[in-house]
Design a protein around this motif. Sequence first.
Motif, PDB file in Angstrom:
ATOM      1  N   HIS A 288      40.201  40.536  43.217  1.00 33.74           N
ATOM      2  CA  HIS A 288      39.557  41.839  43.086  1.00 33.74           C
ATOM      3  C   HIS A 288      40.539  42.908  42.604  1.00 33.74           C
ATOM      4  CE1 HIS A 288      36.106  40.111  45.042  1.00 33.74           C
ATOM      5  NE2 HIS A 288      36.880  39.701  46.026  1.00 33.74           N
ATOM      6  N   CYS A 289      41.824  42.585  42.565  1.00 30.01           N
ATOM      7  CA  CYS A 289      42.825  43.544  42.095  1.00 30.01           C
ATOM      8  C   CYS A 289      43.093  43.316  40.608  1.00 30.01           C
ATOM      9  CB  CYS A 289      44.127  43.398  42.892  1.00 30.01           C
ATOM     10  SG  CYS A 289      43.946  43.683  44.659  1.00 30.01           S
ATOM     11  N   THR A 294      46.452  47.152  34.884  1.00 31.17           N
ATOM     12  CA  THR A 294      46.685  48.586  35.074  1.00 31.17           C
ATOM     13  C   THR A 294      48.115  48.958  34.712  1.00 31.17           C
ATOM     14  OG1 THR A 294      45.040  48.662  36.844  1.00 31.17           O
ATOM     15  CG2 THR A 294      46.645  50.445  36.774  1.00 31.17           C
ATOM     16  N   LEU A 295      49.063  48.150  35.168  1.00 33.96           N
ATOM     17  CA  LEU A 295      50.471  48.436  34.879  1.00 33.96           C
ATOM     18  C   LEU A 295      50.760  48.314  33.382  1.00 33.96           C
ATOM     19  CD1 LEU A 295      52.126  46.550  37.883  1.00 33.96           C
ATOM     20  CD2 LEU A 295      51.717  48.997  37.650  1.00 33.96           C
ATOM     21  N   ALA A 296      50.146  47.343  32.729  1.00 36.43           N
ATOM     22  CA  ALA A 296      50.328  47.200  31.281  1.00 36.43           C
ATOM     23  C   ALA A 296      49.821  48.439  30.555  1.00 36.43           C
ATOM     24  CB  ALA A 296      49.599  45.957  30.783  1.00 36.43           C
ATOM     25  N   THR A 297      48.723  49.006  31.038  1.00 30.35           N
ATOM     26  CA  THR A 297      48.160  50.209  30.418  1.00 30.35           C
ATOM     27  C   THR A 297      49.107  51.388  30.584  1.00 30.35           C
ATOM     28  OG1 THR A 297      45.953  49.392  30.991  1.00 30.35           O
ATOM     29  CG2 THR A 297      46.128  51.692  30.317  1.00 30.35           C
ATOM     30  N   ILE A 298      49.650  51.562  31.777  1.00 30.44           N
ATOM     31  CA  ILE A 298      50.575  52.675  32.022  1.00 30.44           C
ATOM     32  C   ILE A 298      51.826  52.527  31.174  1.00 30.44           C
ATOM     33  CG2 ILE A 298      52.047  53.752  33.766  1.00 30.44           C
ATOM     34  CD1 ILE A 298      49.896  53.031  35.834  1.00 30.44           C
ATOM     35  N   GLY A 411      40.976  46.728  45.228  1.00 24.85           N
ATOM     36  CA  GLY A 411      40.850  45.784  46.326  1.00 24.85           C
ATOM     37  C   GLY A 411      39.468  45.779  46.948  1.00 24.85           C
ATOM     38  N   LEU A 412      39.256  44.841  47.856  1.00 26.22           N
ATOM     39  CA  LEU A 412      37.957  44.658  48.498  1.00 26.22           C
ATOM     40  C   LEU A 412      38.180  44.119  49.903  1.00 26.22           C
ATOM     41  CD1 LEU A 412      34.880  44.825  47.749  1.00 26.22           C
ATOM     42  CD2 LEU A 412      35.005  42.386  47.285  1.00 26.22           C
ATOM     43  N   TYR A 413      37.239  44.408  50.775  1.00 26.77           N
ATOM     44  CA  TYR A 413      37.218  43.941  52.162  1.00 26.77           C
ATOM     45  C   TYR A 413      38.220  44.657  53.074  1.00 26.77           C
ATOM     46  CZ  TYR A 413      34.395  40.166  50.271  1.00 26.77           C
ATOM     47  OH  TYR A 413      33.419  39.458  49.634  1.00 26.77           O
TER      48      TYR A 413
END
Length: 747
Positions: A288-289, A294-298, A411-413
């Motif tokens: 779910h992460c 995300t890090l590649a985009t930043i 994340g989830l749960y």
Amino acid sequence: MDIVRLIENDKNLREEYEYYLSLGFGHRAASVMTVLDYGDIYIAAFVKSFPKEGVLNRIYDWIWSLENVPTDVNMAAYDYVKSHFDDIPDELKEELRPRLFPDTNIRNTYASSTLFGGAIAGGAVMTSAPAFGGMMAMAAGGAVNGSMMAAPGFVPGMSVKIDPEKFATDTYALIEEKDAKSVLTAPTSTFRMTTSTASVGIMLNQKNNDRKIDISHVRIEELLNYFDYDHVEANAAKDATFKINTELLDKGNDRKLLYIHVEADATPKEHQNIVLLLDTSGSMATRHCVTFETLATIVSKLNEGDVLSLVTYSTIDHTILTNHVVKGRADREDLMGEILGIWIDGSTNGSAGIETAYAIGEKTYRDGWSNQVILMTDGDLNFGINTKGGLQKLIEEKKMTGMCLSVIGTGLYNYQDEKLETLSKHGNGTYCVVNDLDDVKESIDRKYVSLTNIVAKDVKAQVEFNPKYVSKYRLLGYENRSLNHEDFANDAVISEPYGSGGHGVALYELYMGDATAGPSEELKYQRLMPNDYEELGTVSVRFKDPLGDASDMVSEIIPLDAPATKNACLAYLLYCISEVLRKSDKLNAEDYIFLLDQLQDDKYKTWVVSKQNVVETLVSNIDIDKLKEKAEGVKKREEERIANASGQIKQEPPVNAAPQPMNGMMAFGFPGVNMMQGANGLVDGSGMNYDPSKAPENAGWYCPTCGENKNTGKFCISCGSPKPEWTCICGAVNTGRFCQQCGKPKP
């Protein structure tokens, strides 16, 4: 191994590969980033076995050199690590030796599970690979310190599936909906303005994983902020920090929808000083992460000369990079190699990571730059400072360094929304949630400048309504962001920041009418004098410079005729959807009619130019037939309420009744009457004089609005209009609470 064919034959891999290309990474780097798993200790050891410079190119060549091996690149990397153990960095040898060579340690039983994205934390294995079915699992060791929760997977050595809901620990702030307020008792509405869209990521994640959406997940204002609005004209100067737009949408039944849009200046800073603070605890090892995407985009957003530092934290924190000056594309690809060398394990001492990140940020601080700590986490803090109040105090101390803290949740749960919202708000930063590649594209890639370049902090909004035209109002959303009237001008009361080009939307449901003509309650000391302002109200926005302590303010008048466009229609649609998802009782008959009309023939696509998939996901489980039943029930209750209030069926007006007023309040088109003091006595909304003496003596007072002549109370029993007249001791005849001639209150 034909890495190109491997990617082409898998739809998900191909989509991820193409996204990396769109960010500016080369074919070879994008290929390796696509096929290698982030966070796996074996992949980390494999990457660290190669020289840092040009590491992704070297790995690409190695993959092409493979022959007669499984198509799973990660398995091949595992074999490489085992056969090249002496080349592994020393910090990984101790951790890997018992896993790679099981004869030397009893922990061998965990090796196969941790190969696929698992993590060891205090003896408890947490597996995460989609190959394991994505189910929650806990090893024999159970929870670590009573709070560590395993990521999705199967328990090693067991064939039992565990229901993840039974172990869910995610938390959200409680939302309590408010009723409409009287303009007489609450003339202003004050709240913390926000650009946050976090609630949308939460709702989509719940939907995509077949989890229920409840009221605590649905922050109306954040769903409104997620969408784009088209404003042809701005009400402020081109270089103003904020621009304010307003629109009015007629809902019918004496109600209007007020749409307010507050947008910040979009000018970015030339350079960035970014400290990435990355949660690498066991709970982050889950499908779910989308941490790596995300890090590649930043990293792709860093320009030559920008500065990057990288800190990770789990049981302890690690500084991976400090004050690294970006040199170009090849350097950015090497940075992604550094990130592939990170592995996930351990507990979550987030406060230690925050301390380290801010210490680095203070040393690398550049005047005039965008100085930002970016935290990526699920918020599941179980070591160090982990209470909401403790985190608030910590981050308020750290923001004095001048660094802003923006939070990316995933994340989830075990997701801790309330803690992350606290961190971002008190850290002068923004907050978003990402759980799939679409989230990353929208909230990180497209809105990166707004995420990182803070242009104003402590942004508050206050709306003052004109009682001449508005009797009641209800702010739709912002339940957890409401402020007291006096907080608006109090610079000690903090609010939320705005990033460059960020926008926030607020909606009000307005009950139209002259509040001074017939108040719902009497006040002994308040004196509301008539005014000559031909405007609906005023929107004011107060804010501070990111490094300032004193606030500035901008204001805009809400005109009586602010026409509605597709902006207000889109916002109205999103509001109605929000209330349905909340299972709220706040929608009225007109709201249901509008929503049903939009959903039944996909008319909503007229307003939702982009992001139709988001609306489709949110409304996917809405049962139209049940919605119709709900609408009929609401309509029936409203009719019964009106009938009970009147006490009888409406009768025809008597022969001597005054002519009916226009079908609508002056200048609005709403039912009602606008009473004025005329030269020859009272004048109704149609401009016609009437004579109260014409009412039958035994029938109570006569209502000039509907002709009802059996009224005895303050309001007409048929249409609800106020009693039209009272005589002041000075001789003047009045309709409001105060004499229009001498100002004395109604006796």
